[in-house]
Design a protein around this motif. Structure first.
Motif, PDB file in Angstrom:
ATOM      1  N   SER A  71       0.847  -1.192   0.000  1.00 31.74           N
ATOM      2  CA  SER A  71       0.000   0.000   0.000  1.00 31.74           C
ATOM      3  C   SER A  71       0.880   1.238   0.000  1.00 31.74           C
ATOM      4  O   SER A  71       2.056   1.169   0.374  1.00 31.74           O
ATOM      5  N   ASP A  73       0.986   5.627   0.810  1.00 31.60           N
ATOM      6  CA  ASP A  73       0.383   6.811   1.405  1.00 31.60           C
ATOM      7  C   ASP A  73       1.035   8.009   0.736  1.00 31.60           C
ATOM      8  O   ASP A  73       2.188   8.347   1.038  1.00 31.60           O
ATOM      9  N   LYS A  76       2.212  10.947   3.029  1.00 33.01           N
ATOM     10  CA  LYS A  76       3.424  10.697   3.818  1.00 33.01           C
ATOM     11  C   LYS A  76       4.598  10.235   2.956  1.00 33.01           C
ATOM     12  O   LYS A  76       5.712  10.109   3.458  1.00 33.01           O
TER      13      LYS A  76
END
Length: 123
Positions: A71, A73, A76
């Motif tokens: 995954s 982000d 971030k």
């Protein structure tokens, strides 16, 4: 130039779980596909999973068999690898890599690498 820093490795019992994280920095990260590879003792670097920052180009190695999830982000600038049902044969140093070849799972196409994080699966 892209900098990659992995974290989250450790010792886990068979059947356990770990989450690895790769913090990416640099310009134009969206130009790269991000992947996890691993190097087991006495073996060559092996593809594990990859994903682009927009979520495309998702692919897993056959041996993952639904146990791992990659995954990202984007806020971030991190790419995580969640590993469940770990087996002793998953023991390896895990590396995060970045490549401009969006569909590649060949380590030779990856330009940037982190320093690696050790995962040991043992009772």
């Amino acid at each position: 130039q892209v900098q990659l820093v992995e974290s989250g490795g450790g010792l886990v019992q068979p059947g356990g779980s770990l989450r690895l994280s790769c913090a990416a920095s640099g310009r134009r990260l969206s130009s790269y596909v991000m992947a996890w590879f691993r190097v087991a003792p006495g073996k060559e670097r092996e593809f594990v999973a990859r994903v682009r920052w927009n979520g495309d180009s998702l692919r897993y190695a056959d041996f993952v068999a639904g146990r791992f999830t990659i995954s990202r982000d984007t806020a971030k600038s991190t790419v995580d690898l969640r590993m469940n049902s770990l087996k002793p044969e998953d023991t390896a140093v895990y590396y995060c890599g970045a490549s401009r070849y969006f569909m590649s799972h060949d380590a030779r196409d990856y330009e940037y690498w982190g320093q690696g994080t050790q995962v040991t699966v043992s009772s």
